[in-house]
Design an enzyme around this catalytic site. Structure first.
Site, PDB file in Angstrom:
ATOM      1  CD  GLU A  76      -2.222   1.394   2.843  1.00  0.00           C
ATOM      2  OE1 GLU A  76      -2.470   2.541   3.251  1.00  0.00           O
ATOM      3  OE2 GLU A  76      -2.336   0.375   3.552  1.00  0.00           O
ATOM      4  CG  ASP A 116      -5.762   1.571   2.920  1.00  0.00           C
ATOM      5  OD1 ASP A 116      -5.641   2.705   2.419  1.00  0.00           O
ATOM      6  OD2 ASP A 116      -5.942   1.378   4.142  1.00  0.00           O
ATOM      7  CG  ASP A 149       0.194   7.135  -1.330  1.00  0.00           C
ATOM      8  OD1 ASP A 149      -0.961   7.536  -1.543  1.00  0.00           O
ATOM      9  OD2 ASP A 149       1.115   7.881  -0.944  1.00  0.00           O
ATOM     10  CD  GLU A 190      -3.193   4.232  -1.734  1.00  0.00           C
ATOM     11  OE1 GLU A 190      -3.213   5.451  -1.974  1.00  0.00           O
ATOM     12  OE2 GLU A 190      -2.939   3.768  -0.595  1.00  0.00           O
TER      13      GLU A 190
END
Length: 224
Positions: free
Chosen positions: A43, A116, A47, A119
């Site tokens: 995650e 999440d 991002d 990502e």
């Protein structure tokens, strides 16, 4: 997993990366003895990959946008709400590996968990196939022209406010001007005034949309 890969339009060479991307921390904690890792590190990486691809796309495809506008637009495009929508389109919740307690508490449909996971999947694609893999996915699912236009339109009020603030003593006000249609399909109207003089009018399905439309018209008038 094959069904999800079809939705992603990507086939993993290392399927363990995708499995890891779908592993919530609650599942990893309940199976700690097996040495299972959660998707939190993926995650973190995802991002950054998402931010980079989005920034690159806006820089290349939106040459008239200022740095400030690109920053705001990027934030809106990659926010939790946006990623939650992507997860719903992928039906990602059904593929998550989740602990029993978290699942009972509705974790499989929780927006933050789903965002999440998106990502994490982006990071898994990057590690498996390089930047081209997630870039294609992000451009298709998040950076479509329709999506960018919708998010850009949502910023007309901010853009107008910034323009007006360049001069001191300017007062900008919005006012409802009417509504029409049945309850299930109402159309709202609004106007925006500068120092008491109407400079834009618009309509929309909500009062906020009507104000945005009015701000858009005002910007066109002031930028002539």
């Amino acid at each position: 997993m094959k069904e999800l890969e079809k939705r992603l339009n990507y086939t993993f060479k290392n399927s363990e990366l995708l499995k890891n991307a779908l592993t919530h921390s609650s599942y990893a904690n309940e199976n700690r003895a097996e040495g299972i890792s959660s998707n939190e590190r993926l995650e973190f990486l995802g991002d950054s990959v998402l931010g980079f691809v989005t920034a690159k796309h806006l820089y290349s495809m939106q040459p008239t946008l200022s740095e400030g506008k690109m920053t705001r637009l990027r934030a809106e495009l990659v926010c939790e709400q946006s990623l939650h929508g992507v997860a719903l389109d992928l039906d990602l919740g059904r593929y998550l590996r989740m602990g029993h307690g978290e699942e009972k508490n509705g974790g499989r449909t929780r927006p933050s968990i789903l965002a999440d996971a998106v990502e994490a999947v982006i990071a898994a694609m990057f590690l498996d196939g390089g930047i081209a893999a997630p870039e294609s996915f992000i451009e298709r699912m998040i950076l479509s022209p329709e999506s960018i236009e919708a998010h850009h339109a949502a910023d007309y009020k901010t853009e107008l406010q910034e323009l007006i603030q360049q001069k001191n003593g300017q007062v900008l006000t919005y006012a409802p001007t009417g509504e029409s249609g049945p309850d299930h399909a109402k159309v709202f109207s609004a106007s925006v005034s500068l120092n008491g003089e109407v400079i834009g009018e618009g309509s929309g399905r909500t009062k906020k949309e009507a104000e945005q439309a009015a701000a858009c018209q005002a910007l066109k008038k002031l930028n002539k």
